[in-house]
Design a protein around this motif. Structure first.
Motif, mmCIF file in Angstrom:
data_model
loop_
_atom_site.group_PDB
_atom_site.id
_atom_site.type_symbol
_atom_site.label_atom_id
_atom_site.label_comp_id
_atom_site.label_asym_id
_atom_site.label_seq_id
_atom_site.Cartn_x
_atom_site.Cartn_y
_atom_site.Cartn_z
ATOM 1 N N ILE A 5 0.872 -1.169 0.000
ATOM 2 C CA ILE A 5 0.000 0.000 0.000
ATOM 3 C C ILE A 5 0.909 1.220 0.000
ATOM 4 C CG2 ILE A 5 -1.756 1.301 1.250
ATOM 5 C CD1 ILE A 5 -2.715 -1.385 2.432
ATOM 6 N N VAL A 37 -4.585 2.023 -9.009
ATOM 7 C CA VAL A 37 -4.098 3.399 -8.868
ATOM 8 C C VAL A 37 -5.322 4.253 -8.575
ATOM 9 C CG1 VAL A 37 -2.964 5.341 -10.019
ATOM 10 C CG2 VAL A 37 -2.223 2.986 -10.515
ATOM 11 N N ALA A 38 -5.329 4.948 -7.470
ATOM 12 C CA ALA A 38 -6.531 5.671 -7.048
ATOM 13 C C ALA A 38 -6.188 7.054 -6.520
ATOM 14 C CB ALA A 38 -7.265 4.865 -5.968
ATOM 15 N N LEU A 39 -7.034 8.013 -6.828
ATOM 16 C CA LEU A 39 -6.831 9.399 -6.396
ATOM 17 C C LEU A 39 -7.488 9.604 -5.038
ATOM 18 C CD1 LEU A 39 -7.773 11.122 -9.793
ATOM 19 C CD2 LEU A 39 -5.573 10.124 -9.091
ATOM 20 N N ASP A 40 -6.768 10.176 -4.098
ATOM 21 C CA ASP A 40 -7.319 10.442 -2.781
ATOM 22 C C ASP A 40 -8.490 11.415 -2.924
ATOM 23 O OD1 ASP A 40 -7.536 11.974 -0.097
ATOM 24 O OD2 ASP A 40 -6.189 10.310 0.397
ATOM 25 N N TRP A 48 -3.009 6.862 -4.253
ATOM 26 C CA TRP A 48 -2.797 5.602 -3.538
ATOM 27 C C TRP A 48 -2.590 4.488 -4.555
ATOM 28 C CZ3 TRP A 48 -2.424 5.316 1.703
ATOM 29 C CH2 TRP A 48 -2.822 6.454 2.423
ATOM 30 N N THR A 50 -2.377 0.403 -4.547
ATOM 31 C CA THR A 50 -2.518 -0.821 -3.739
ATOM 32 C C THR A 50 -2.290 -2.005 -4.663
ATOM 33 O OG1 THR A 50 -4.921 -0.693 -4.082
ATOM 34 C CG2 THR A 50 -4.071 0.200 -2.034
ATOM 35 N N ILE B 5 -9.673 2.534 1.671
ATOM 36 C CA ILE B 5 -8.519 1.880 2.285
ATOM 37 C C ILE B 5 -8.743 1.936 3.786
ATOM 38 C CG2 ILE B 5 -6.025 1.947 2.653
ATOM 39 C CD1 ILE B 5 -5.798 3.293 -0.115
ATOM 40 N N THR B 50 -8.642 -3.167 1.312
ATOM 41 C CA THR B 50 -8.634 -2.203 0.207
ATOM 42 C C THR B 50 -9.730 -2.617 -0.766
ATOM 43 O OG1 THR B 50 -6.865 -3.485 -0.847
ATOM 44 C CG2 THR B 50 -6.202 -1.576 0.435
ATOM 45 N N ALA B 86 -8.245 6.216 3.810
ATOM 46 C CA ALA B 86 -8.531 7.064 2.650
ATOM 47 C C ALA B 86 -9.785 6.574 1.935
ATOM 48 C CB ALA B 86 -7.357 7.040 1.668
ATOM 49 N N THR B 87 -10.512 7.516 1.382
ATOM 50 C CA THR B 87 -11.511 7.178 0.368
ATOM 51 C C THR B 87 -10.903 7.677 -0.936
ATOM 52 O OG1 THR B 87 -12.647 9.284 0.748
ATOM 53 C CG2 THR B 87 -13.488 7.343 1.911
ATOM 54 N N THR B 88 -11.170 6.960 -1.996
ATOM 55 C CA THR B 88 -10.450 7.283 -3.225
ATOM 56 C C THR B 88 -11.347 7.200 -4.457
ATOM 57 O OG1 THR B 88 -9.853 4.980 -3.723
ATOM 58 C CG2 THR B 88 -8.367 6.220 -2.264
ATOM 59 N N ASP B 89 -10.769 7.719 -5.535
ATOM 60 C CA ASP B 89 -11.396 7.611 -6.850
ATOM 61 C C ASP B 89 -10.439 6.802 -7.727
ATOM 62 O OD1 ASP B 89 -12.737 7.916 -9.198
ATOM 63 O OD2 ASP B 89 -12.218 10.054 -9.481
ATOM 64 N N PRO B 90 -10.617 5.487 -7.780
ATOM 65 C CA PRO B 90 -9.694 4.646 -8.550
ATOM 66 C C PRO B 90 -9.766 4.934 -10.049
ATOM 67 C CG PRO B 90 -10.964 3.343 -6.982
ATOM 68 C CD PRO B 90 -11.618 4.681 -7.056
ATOM 69 N N LEU B 91 -8.616 4.840 -10.711
ATOM 70 C CA LEU B 91 -8.612 4.996 -12.161
ATOM 71 C C LEU B 91 -9.243 3.773 -12.805
ATOM 72 C CD1 LEU B 91 -6.514 7.231 -11.424
ATOM 73 C CD2 LEU B 91 -5.246 6.562 -13.474
ATOM 74 N N LEU B 94 -8.785 -1.484 -13.855
ATOM 75 C CA LEU B 94 -8.081 -2.141 -12.746
ATOM 76 C C LEU B 94 -7.225 -3.270 -13.321
ATOM 77 C CD1 LEU B 94 -10.894 -2.495 -10.062
ATOM 78 C CD2 LEU B 94 -9.323 -0.594 -10.448
#
Lengths: 95, 95
Positions: A5, A37-40, A48, A50, B5, B50, B86-91, B94
């Motif tokens: 992570i 690949v993730a944007l905070d 981030w 993972t 996360i 995650t 964290a909360t995220t916006d994944p690209l 995947l």
């Protein structure tokens, strides 16, 4: 299995570009079971990553791949900070 | 997409049991694109979860599912601490 992570802080305003390099560099990696690949959502500069690998050796070997080296070379100038938040042992049976 | 996360600290000596409940409860969740339960390599009490969901609503709805409620009920006594790191916006795309 081996998990990572990572929290990457981009230079201000360069997160989208850096995230794209990271994402591009994560294609077709032998032994890679998951790479996100993730944007905070809160911090506009934080990405981030993972990852789940068959084992630590597969992860280490990936760092020598041309595609990954290329992503690192392009991305490095855009990185303001990097933190390995955790290394992990993921449970088998990823969802 | 929506990502989470989470860092869960188990009661001492109960991590394996708690991780199994979390993993069991993560089966067949509508809108869940990735759900990894992983044991921290350094801290013997810490579990990392995650997650990637189609959207935040899918995640929220999952908390009402009987299977998840069951896992929460069984797991809650074994939880010493919980942190949404964290909360995220994944690209998309995947790996």
């Amino acid at each position: 299995m081996f998990g990572l992570i990572g929290k990457i802080t981009a230079e201000s305003g360069r997160r989208a570009e850096l995230a794209a390099y990271l994402h591009d560099g994560s294609r077709d990696l032998p032994g890679c079971l998951s790479y996100v690949v993730a944007l905070d959502s809160q911090d506009p500069d934080v990405i981030w990553v993972t990852e789940v690998w068959e084992d630590a050796e597969a992860h280490k070997a990936s760092l020598r791949l041309p595609s990954v080296q290329k992503a690192i070379t392009k991305g490095r100038p855009l990185i303001a900070g990097f933190e390995t938040v955790a290394t992990t042992d993921p449970l088998p049976g990823l969802r």
